[in-house]
Design a protein around this motif. Structure first.
Motif, PDB file in Angstrom:
ATOM      1  N   THR A  65     113.445  21.208 108.043  1.00 41.86           N
ATOM      2  CA  THR A  65     114.409  20.108 107.911  1.00 41.86           C
ATOM      3  C   THR A  65     114.463  19.597 106.476  1.00 41.86           C
ATOM      4  OG1 THR A  65     113.977  19.473 110.190  1.00 41.86           O
ATOM      5  CG2 THR A  65     115.045  17.828 108.802  1.00 41.86           C
ATOM      6  N   ALA A  66     113.289  19.469 105.861  1.00 37.81           N
ATOM      7  CA  ALA A  66     113.241  18.956 104.487  1.00 37.81           C
ATOM      8  C   ALA A  66     114.004  19.878 103.534  1.00 37.81           C
ATOM      9  CB  ALA A  66     111.785  18.822 104.042  1.00 37.81           C
ATOM     10  N   LEU A  67     113.789  21.182 103.670  1.00 41.07           N
ATOM     11  CA  LEU A  67     114.487  22.132 102.788  1.00 41.07           C
ATOM     12  C   LEU A  67     115.999  22.082 103.035  1.00 41.07           C
ATOM     13  CD1 LEU A  67     111.992  25.137 103.029  1.00 41.07           C
ATOM     14  CD2 LEU A  67     112.475  23.767 100.992  1.00 41.07           C
ATOM     15  N   SER A  68     116.393  21.964 104.304  1.00 42.29           N
ATOM     16  CA  SER A  68     117.825  21.882 104.625  1.00 42.29           C
ATOM     17  C   SER A  68     118.440  20.625 104.045  1.00 42.29           C
ATOM     18  CB  SER A  68     118.034  21.865 106.137  1.00 42.29           C
ATOM     19  OG  SER A  68     117.512  23.005 106.712  1.00 42.29           O
ATOM     20  N   VAL A  69     117.717  19.521 104.171  1.00 45.15           N
ATOM     21  CA  VAL A  69     118.233  18.246 103.654  1.00 45.15           C
ATOM     22  C   VAL A  69     118.421  18.325 102.137  1.00 45.15           C
ATOM     23  CG1 VAL A  69     117.586  15.830 103.241  1.00 45.15           C
ATOM     24  CG2 VAL A  69     117.412  16.783 105.541  1.00 45.15           C
ATOM     25  N   VAL A  70     117.474  18.968 101.464  1.00 42.13           N
ATOM     26  CA  VAL A  70     117.605  19.112 100.000  1.00 42.13           C
ATOM     27  C   VAL A  70     118.867  19.921  99.661  1.00 42.13           C
ATOM     28  CG1 VAL A  70     116.576  20.150  97.937  1.00 42.13           C
ATOM     29  CG2 VAL A  70     115.151  18.866  99.520  1.00 42.13           C
ATOM     30  N   ALA A  71     119.098  21.023 100.377  1.00 42.54           N
ATOM     31  CA  ALA A  71     120.265  21.871 100.104  1.00 42.54           C
ATOM     32  C   ALA A  71     121.562  21.119 100.382  1.00 42.54           C
ATOM     33  CB  ALA A  71     120.197  23.146 100.946  1.00 42.54           C
ATOM     34  N   VAL A  72     121.606  20.408 101.503  1.00 35.00           N
ATOM     35  CA  VAL A  72     122.839  19.684 101.856  1.00 35.00           C
ATOM     36  C   VAL A  72     123.077  18.519 100.895  1.00 35.00           C
ATOM     37  CG1 VAL A  72     123.975  18.326 103.650  1.00 35.00           C
ATOM     38  CG2 VAL A  72     122.728  20.387 104.274  1.00 35.00           C
ATOM     39  N   THR A  73     121.987  17.839 100.516  1.00 33.18           N
ATOM     40  CA  THR A  73     122.133  16.727  99.551  1.00 33.18           C
ATOM     41  C   THR A  73     122.643  17.242  98.212  1.00 33.18           C
ATOM     42  OG1 THR A  73     120.301  15.585 100.627  1.00 33.18           O
ATOM     43  CG2 THR A  73     120.917  14.809  98.450  1.00 33.18           C
ATOM     44  N   LEU A  74     122.129  18.392  97.789  1.00 36.04           N
ATOM     45  CA  LEU A  74     122.612  18.982  96.534  1.00 36.04           C
ATOM     46  C   LEU A  74     124.102  19.315  96.638  1.00 36.04           C
ATOM     47  CD1 LEU A  74     122.115  20.121  93.696  1.00 36.04           C
ATOM     48  CD2 LEU A  74     121.475  22.271  94.752  1.00 36.04           C
ATOM     49  N   VAL A  77     114.197  25.096  96.292  1.00 35.41           N
ATOM     50  CA  VAL A  77     114.437  25.398  97.709  1.00 35.41           C
ATOM     51  C   VAL A  77     114.029  26.837  98.021  1.00 35.41           C
ATOM     52  CG1 VAL A  77     116.242  25.682  99.461  1.00 35.41           C
ATOM     53  CG2 VAL A  77     116.242  23.670  98.007  1.00 35.41           C
ATOM     54  N   ALA A  78     114.378  27.756  97.131  1.00 38.89           N
ATOM     55  CA  ALA A  78     114.024  29.158  97.352  1.00 38.89           C
ATOM     56  C   ALA A  78     112.510  29.349  97.352  1.00 38.89           C
ATOM     57  CB  ALA A  78     114.665  30.035  96.273  1.00 38.89           C
ATOM     58  N   ALA A  79     111.841  28.716  96.385  1.00 40.90           N
ATOM     59  CA  ALA A  79     110.377  28.839  96.322  1.00 40.90           C
ATOM     60  C   ALA A  79     109.735  28.203  97.552  1.00 40.90           C
ATOM     61  CB  ALA A  79     109.864  28.165  95.042  1.00 40.90           C
ATOM     62  N   GLY A  80     110.251  27.040  97.959  1.00 42.19           N
ATOM     63  CA  GLY A  80     109.730  26.366  99.150  1.00 42.19           C
ATOM     64  C   GLY A  80     109.913  27.198 100.398  1.00 42.19           C
ATOM     65  N   THR A  81     111.072  27.830 100.518  1.00 45.57           N
ATOM     66  CA  THR A  81     111.342  28.675 101.681  1.00 45.57           C
ATOM     67  C   THR A  81     110.404  29.883 101.700  1.00 45.57           C
ATOM     68  OG1 THR A  81     113.653  28.003 101.546  1.00 45.57           O
ATOM     69  CG2 THR A  81     113.167  29.912 102.911  1.00 45.57           C
ATOM     70  N   ALA A  82     110.268  30.515 100.532  1.00 47.53           N
ATOM     71  CA  ALA A  82     109.387  31.685 100.447  1.00 47.53           C
ATOM     72  C   ALA A  82     107.948  31.317 100.798  1.00 47.53           C
ATOM     73  CB  ALA A  82     109.459  32.279  99.039  1.00 47.53           C
ATOM     74  N   LEU A  83     107.504  30.193 100.250  1.00 44.18           N
ATOM     75  CA  LEU A  83     106.140  29.728 100.511  1.00 44.18           C
ATOM     76  C   LEU A  83     105.944  29.421 101.996  1.00 44.18           C
ATOM     77  CD1 LEU A  83     103.858  29.250  98.439  1.00 44.18           C
ATOM     78  CD2 LEU A  83     104.365  26.805  98.578  1.00 44.18           C
ATOM     79  N   ALA A  84     106.938  28.766 102.584  1.00 46.94           N
ATOM     80  CA  ALA A  84     106.841  28.405 104.004  1.00 46.94           C
ATOM     81  C   ALA A  84     106.807  29.649 104.886  1.00 46.94           C
ATOM     82  CB  ALA A  84     108.018  27.515 104.383  1.00 46.94           C
ATOM     83  N   ILE A  85     107.599  30.658 104.507  1.00 44.09           N
ATOM     84  CA  ILE A  85     107.610  31.902 105.295  1.00 44.09           C
ATOM     85  C   ILE A  85     106.234  32.582 105.227  1.00 44.09           C
ATOM     86  CG2 ILE A  85     108.562  34.259 105.347  1.00 44.09           C
ATOM     87  CD1 ILE A  85     111.262  32.991 104.564  1.00 44.09           C
ATOM     88  N   ILE A  86     105.627  32.542 104.033  1.00 43.25           N
ATOM     89  CA  ILE A  86     104.333  33.221 103.859  1.00 43.25           C
ATOM     90  C   ILE A  86     103.204  32.431 104.524  1.00 43.25           C
ATOM     91  CG2 ILE A  86     102.618  33.926 102.128  1.00 43.25           C
ATOM     92  CD1 ILE A  86     105.067  34.408 100.244  1.00 43.25           C
TER      93      ILE A  86
END
Lengths: 103, 149
Positions: free
Chosen positions: B88-97, B138-147
């Motif tokens: 949710t946090a990553l999505s909110v950052v993308a939508v806010t941007l 966001v990309a780094a956060g997503t990658a980190l979260a996936i790993i």
């Protein structure tokens, strides 16, 4: 008017028309995505309406602009209201999306 | 004798030239060559090609904003990691941007148009570093979260 001049003017207007078309298509794709992804009927309706408004504004403003570009060899700037309206619609869609994502 | 116009001929009427085809880089200082003063302030409507270029740039920013909106939705719904708060946090950052970009695209279109009318230098695009940095985060956060998650 020389053939080269006509081509240059035509390409400038054509590229701008295509930019409006691409924006309309992007908004339509967003509408489909949000409708598909939103959970629950009310969320789907809300998301589809918000993104649909963006699509309608982009397509309508694009069609009006295309007509103006074809009518004049050196067209005047588009009215600021069309840019403001499109921006407002995207902001509205963004706020709806933000609410749906956060809840 | 060729009937094609000489691209280096700066004596041609302004509407016969493409931006930059006289050997000089296109810029706002050339944008006031075609129009008559629009009001008492001495502002001139810029060459219509610069106006159309500014319009296309606005539309490109709007499409970037729409793409970020779609990305935020996709991240929220399709991300493969289970940690809901992170997603949710990553999505909110993308939508806010995307919201910030939509507003800044209009402001940029307006300021560029005004700068061209006044024959001033174009303002620096401040949204580009913001966009690049946030997407990287966001990309780094997503990658980190996936790993990790």
């Amino acid at each position: 008017m020389r053939r080269g001049d006509r081509a240059r003017r035509g390409l400038q207007a054509e590229r701008t028309e295509l930019a409006w078309v691409r924006t309309g298509l992007a908004a339509a794709a967003l509408t489909a995505l949000t409708t598909h992804m939103a959970g629950g009927l009310s969320a789907q309706v809300l998301a589809a309406t918000a993104a649909g408004v963006v699509t309608v504004i982009a397509v309508t403003a694009g069609a009006l602009r295309a007509r103006a570009l074809r009518a004049h060899p050196e067209p005047a700037p588009a009215p600021p209201s069309s840019f403001a309206l499109l921006t407002a619609a995207v902001v509205l869609a963004g706020m709806v999306t933000l609410a749906l994502v956060a809840t | 004798v060729s009937s094609e116009p000489d691209p280096t001929d700066v004596t041609r009427p302004p509407t016969d030239r493409e931006p930059g085809d006289d050997g000089r880089p296109p810029g706002p200082e050339r944008a006031d060559r075609a129009g008559a003063p629009t009001d008492d302030t001495g502002e001139r409507e810029p060459d219509y090609r610069f106006t159309l270029a500014n319009e296309r740039t606005f539309l490109a920013w709007i499409r970037t904003s729409l793409a970020l909106l779609a990305g935020g939705i996709a991240l929220d719904q399709l991300a493969s990691f289970e940690h809901t708060a992170t997603r949710t946090a990553l999505s909110v950052v993308a939508v806010t941007l995307s919201l910030v970009l939509a507003v800044s695209s209009y402001l940029r279109w307006w300021t560029v148009q005004q700068a061209m009318r006044r024959g001033e230098a174009l303002p620096h695009p401040v949204a580009i570093p913001v966009l690049a940095t946030t997407i990287a985060v966001v990309a780094a956060g997503t990658a980190l979260a996936i790993i990790v998650l």
